[in-house]
Design an enzyme around this catalytic site. Structure first.
Site, PDB file in Angstrom:
ATOM      1  N   GLY A  33      12.386   1.966   1.428  1.00 30.60           N
ATOM      2  CA  GLY A  33      12.709   1.239   0.261  1.00 30.60           C
ATOM      3  C   GLY A  33      11.405   1.672  -0.647  1.00 30.60           C
ATOM      4  N   LYS A  62       0.216 -19.694  -0.193  1.00 28.17           N
ATOM      5  CA  LYS A  62       1.541 -19.311  -0.263  1.00 28.17           C
ATOM      6  C   LYS A  62       2.394 -20.157  -0.898  1.00 28.17           C
ATOM      7  CE  LYS A  62       3.486 -15.253   0.805  1.00 28.17           C
ATOM      8  NZ  LYS A  62       2.819 -13.944   0.466  1.00 28.17           N
TER       9      LYS A  62
END
Length: 365
Positions: free
Chosen positions: A182, A80
């Protein structure tokens, strides 16, 4: 913070600090584990309060990607990036190209993608400097927006959980309470509505709620009431940590299956769900459609192939997690970890055996 102690705790491989004074780049790339293959994980841009907070986030998210990729059956490890900055004010071509050069310097050990605070267009600027980026636009032969694929994976995983509880995976007549409407949740609602599920929705964005009410005949409730509604399935699709000491006692659902990351505020909340007899589809198992989709780009993106893999992999993985939980009499969040860890250990053992055998052959020579 004691950085090496943090790396040793969960056996991280590498932590790279990236700085470019001209563009203002301040980024941290964390590589947790490359046992299964190069580390894949998005680049998050966020206004962290401290550098220590940014490091902790990078480490936590990288380890999470190891488990997600392993559980999804991908030949990829976990990594990440966090970029320290305001995604609304601090972006520039120079910043992303500088970051791209750092990614390229790792020579394929880490592959980046979009995440919170970054977009497809940001990935395209990174692509100028490196081959090791996914999630760029379809014009470049890539997958584009991952939300619809993530939603389809959650839908398939939800069906597997429904089969476990109700004996059939049909969503006809099932009441699903969706928290957050969303991009991912909206696509999920469409799948559920088309199969005849009844929807209860909430979101802080009133326009999103109204759209779901109009298009899917959903019933709207106040955000604070979504936990206590009468439903078959609670689907957290917004913020993390919505399963906690305050909300779990209110739940009337038999199943929890949603797209949000880090749904359990703490591991003990997975234990609480287990004690209440609520089936929890672990977040990183059920929401892996997006990473399965972008991983397909590494082989030359084929949407039909990616969708087929999402369709079968997530359904089967939720079934496997539920079977492990039943077999070992443990909560499903622990069963998911066990499934990922078993795969990692098998590959580690096979590599060790190969190296040992190679050493014996060389010794005999």
């Amino acid at each position: 913070m004691d950085i090496f102690h943090s790396l040793e705790k969960y056996d991280y491989e590498q932590l790279l600090f990236c700085q470019d004074q001209t563009s203002g780049l301040k980024a941290i790339i964390a590589i947790h584990d490359t046992t299964l293959g190069p580390a894949l994980g998005g680049a998050r841009m966020w206004t962290y309060a401290t550098e220590a907070e940014a490091i902790e986030d990078a480490l936590r998210l990288a380890r999470g990607m190891t488990y997600k990729n392993a559980a999804a059956g991908l030949n990829l490890g976990g990594g990440k990036t966090v970029i320290i900055g305001n995604p609304h004010k601090d972006k520039s071509e120079a910043l992303f190209r500088s970051f791209g050069r750092y990614v390229q310097s790792l020579n394929g050990r880490y592959i980046t993608a979009e995440d919170v605070g970054t977009t497809v267009s940001d990935m395209e600027m990174i692509r100028v400097e490196t081959d090791y980026v996914t999630g760029i636009s379809p014009e470049f032969g890539s997958s584009g927006n991952p939300s619809p694929v993530t939603a389809y994976g959650v839908y398939r995983g939800m069906k597997a959980a429904v089969k476990e509880v109700f004996g059939s995976d049909s969503m006809e007549g099932k009441v699903v309470a969706v928290q957050g409407v969303g991009n991912v949740a909206y696509a999920l609602c469409r799948h559920l509505h088309q199969e005849g599920a009844r929807l209860i929705v909430t979101d802080i964005n009133k326009e999103s709620v109204q759209r779901a009410v109009q298009e899917f005949k959903a019933r709207a409730v106040d955000p604070k009431d979504i936990y206590s509604v009468e439903c078959d399935i609670y689907s957290p699709c917004a913020l993390g940590a919505t399963l906690n000491d305050l909300t779990i006692p209110k739940l009337k659902a038999k199943i929890i299956a949603g797209s949000a990351n880090n749904q359990l505020q703490e591991p003990k909340h997975g234990d609480m769900l287990f004690e209440k007899g609520i089936i929890y589809a672990p977040d990183y198992v059920i929401n892996a459609g997006g990473v399965i989709n972008v991983a397909d780009e590494l082989n030359g993106y084929n949407r039909e192939r990616a969708m087929r893999k999402v369709e079968t992999t997530i359904y089967q993985n939720v079934e496997r997690v539920l079977a492990i939980a039943k077999r070992d009499q443990i909560p499903t969040y622990l069963a998911a970890d066990r499934m990922a860890e078993e795969r990692l250990q098998i590959i580690k053992n096979s590599r060790t055996q190969f190296l040992q055998n190679g050493h014996h052959i060389l010794s005999r020579r």
